[in-house]
Design an enzyme around this catalytic site. Sequence first.
Site, PDB file in Angstrom:
ATOM      1  N   TYR A  83       0.828  -1.211   0.000  1.00  0.00           N
ATOM      2  CA  TYR A  83       0.000   0.000   0.000  1.00  0.00           C
ATOM      3  C   TYR A  83       0.868   1.269   0.000  1.00  0.00           C
ATOM      4  CZ  TYR A  83      -3.075  -3.690   1.661  1.00  0.00           C
ATOM      5  OH  TYR A  83      -3.739  -4.873   1.812  1.00  0.00           O
ATOM      6  N   TYR A 101     -13.217  -7.151   4.934  1.00  0.00           N
ATOM      7  CA  TYR A 101     -11.953  -7.236   4.188  1.00  0.00           C
ATOM      8  C   TYR A 101     -11.651  -8.712   3.948  1.00  0.00           C
ATOM      9  CZ  TYR A 101      -7.123  -7.055   2.769  1.00  0.00           C
ATOM     10  OH  TYR A 101      -5.969  -7.220   2.049  1.00  0.00           O
ATOM     11  N   ASP A 137     -14.709 -16.529   6.484  1.00  0.00           N
ATOM     12  CA  ASP A 137     -13.307 -16.148   6.271  1.00  0.00           C
ATOM     13  C   ASP A 137     -12.658 -15.975   7.644  1.00  0.00           C
ATOM     14  OD1 ASP A 137     -10.891 -14.980   5.847  1.00  0.00           O
ATOM     15  OD2 ASP A 137     -11.599 -13.443   4.455  1.00  0.00           O
ATOM     16  N   LYS A 152      -2.764 -16.944   7.786  1.00  0.00           N
ATOM     17  CA  LYS A 152      -2.060 -16.141   8.782  1.00  0.00           C
ATOM     18  C   LYS A 152      -1.421 -16.961   9.909  1.00  0.00           C
ATOM     19  CE  LYS A 152      -4.393 -11.686   8.095  1.00  0.00           C
ATOM     20  NZ  LYS A 152      -3.326 -10.768   7.782  1.00  0.00           N
TER      21      LYS A 152
HETATM   22  N1  PLP Z   1      -9.183 -12.383   4.732  1.00  0.00           N
HETATM   23  C1  PLP Z   1      -9.044 -11.727   5.899  1.00  0.00           C
HETATM   24  C2  PLP Z   1     -10.169 -11.750   6.888  1.00  0.00           C
HETATM   25  C3  PLP Z   1      -7.872 -11.028   6.191  1.00  0.00           C
HETATM   26  O1  PLP Z   1      -7.760 -10.358   7.346  1.00  0.00           O
HETATM   27  C4  PLP Z   1      -6.821 -11.043   5.230  1.00  0.00           C
HETATM   28  C5  PLP Z   1      -5.593 -10.292   5.480  1.00  0.00           C
HETATM   29  O2  PLP Z   1      -5.520  -9.403   6.299  1.00  0.00           O
HETATM   30  C6  PLP Z   1      -6.999 -11.757   4.039  1.00  0.00           C
HETATM   31  C7  PLP Z   1      -8.189 -12.418   3.824  1.00  0.00           C
HETATM   32  C8  PLP Z   1      -5.915 -11.795   3.002  1.00  0.00           C
HETATM   33  O3  PLP Z   1      -4.847 -12.568   3.448  1.00  0.00           O
HETATM   34  P1  PLP Z   1      -3.398 -12.418   2.778  1.00  0.00           P
HETATM   35  O4  PLP Z   1      -2.905 -11.065   3.166  1.00  0.00           O
HETATM   36  O5  PLP Z   1      -2.612 -13.546   3.375  1.00  0.00           O
HETATM   37  O6  PLP Z   1      -3.589 -12.561   1.313  1.00  0.00           O
END
Ligand code: PLP
Length: 426
Positions: free
Chosen positions: A16, A144, A245, A274
Site C-alpha cells: 500500500y 476485508y 473467512d 495467517k
Molecule cells: N481475509 C481476511 C479476513 C484477512 O484479514 C486477510 C488479510 O488481512 C486476508 C483475507 C488476506 O490474506 P493475505 O494477506 O494472506 O492474502
Amino acid sequence: MAELLADDRAHVWHPYASVTDPLPVFPVASAAGVRLRLADGRELIDGMSSWWAAIHGYAHPVLDQAVRTQLDDMAHVMFGGLTHAPAVTLARTLVEITPAPLEKVFFSDSGSVAVEVAIKMALQYARGTGRLERTRLLTVRRGYHGDTSGAMAVCDPDTGMHHLFTGLLPRHLFAPAPRPRFDEPCAEHDVADIARLLDEHQHEIAAVIVEPVVQGAGAMRFYAPGWLRRVRELCDVHGILLIADEIATGFGRSGELFGCDHAGIGPDIMCVGKAMTGGYLSMAATLCTDEVARGVCASEAGAFMHGPTFMGNPLAAAVANASIDLLLTSPWRSRVRDLQVWLEQGLAPARDLAGVADVRTLGAIGVIETREPVDLRVIQPLLVELGVWVRPFGRLVYAMPPYVMTCPDVAALAAAMVEAVARTTG
Ligand code: PLP
C-alpha cells in the site's frame, strides 16, 4: 544501513505504498520473542504479530526446529500427483479442530488465494448442482477479504478498492455491516436487510461470505455471535452456502479457536491462513463440507479447477503442524483472556482523549478508533520512538500481540499507543 535504505528506496515496493512518495520504513535486523530488533539496535515491543500471524512470538525454538527437521527431508515438492505426511497431517488436524461438518482441505499459499479458492468452490458448486444462474456473492459492508480481484470484489465497497477498479470487478451484493456489538443480542431487525437481500436475490446468490465475529482489516469491529447464527439460519432457509473467512480470526485470536465457535455454527466453506504457520511461512487453506466437494466435482470440469505451484508446501505444513500443536498444548485460552484484560486496562485512558471515538477489545485485539484518520508519516515514527511496533491505518490504532506477551509488556505497548494517539490527535 544507509545503503540498505537507499537500495530499498530504489527498488523495493512496500505494501500500500507509493514509489514516488514513499512512507518511512524501518530496517529490522532480527526478531525474538515479542521483540523486533531494528538495525540501529533499538528494540521494539511487537504489537502486530506481523499482521496477526506470529501468535507464539518470533524465533520460537519448537517452530525453528520443525523447519530444520523438515528441511532434512524436503523443502518443497509439487502437490499434483504427489502427497506427503506434513500436508496430510495438517489436513487431518484442520478437519478435527474446525467446526463440523468441514471435511475436505484445499491448500494454497496466501489468505487472498484461499478466498479466491472459496469463491471458486461456491461458483463451481452452483454449476455442479444445476443452478447456473447463481453467480453472485452476498457480503456485508466494512469487510476485508484480501487484495486479489475476486477477494477485492467482496471487500467494503467504500473503504475498499472498488472505486479504483470500477467496471472490472464483479458486482456483488452488500448488506449493512452487522449492527449489534459483540456482547449484545441480535434482534430480528438487525438481520432485516440481509434477509431481504437473500429473499430478493436468492436465485442468483452462490454464497454469503463474512468474517465471523471480528471484521478485521476493514474496520476492526466486533459483532454479535447471534447475528452470525441468524445468517447461518437464513442461508439454510435459502439453500445458500456460507463462507466463513477465518483468516484473521482463526487459531484463537478472538478468544475462541475460530470466530464461528462463538456462535456455535459450522460454515459450508472456511478459509484459514495467517496464524496457521505461527507466522513462519506463507500458507493458507480452504476447507469445505463433503456436500460442497461433491457438488464441485459434479460440475462440468469433474474436478476443482485450481492448483497453485506451492500448494501444500512441506516446510510450511511442517511448521503449521508444530504451531497448532504448540497452541493446543498451551494455555492459549487463558492467555488470550489475560491479554484482553490487560489491553482493556492499558487502553482505557484513551477514552478520555478528545480525538478518540471509541476504545474496544476482544480476545487478543485492542483498538483505539480516532475521530480523524491518523497520519502514518507522523504516528509511525512516534510509535517507534516510544518503543513499540504498531501499524495504524485510517482511524484505527490497534494491537494484536503475540499470545505470549507478558503483562508489563502489554502495559508498555498500550501506554505507547495511548501516548502516540494523545500527541497526534486534537
Ligand atoms: N481475509 C481476511 C479476513 C484477512 O484479514 C486477510 C488479510 O488481512 C486476508 C483475507 C488476506 O490474506 P493475505 O494477506 O494472506 O492474502
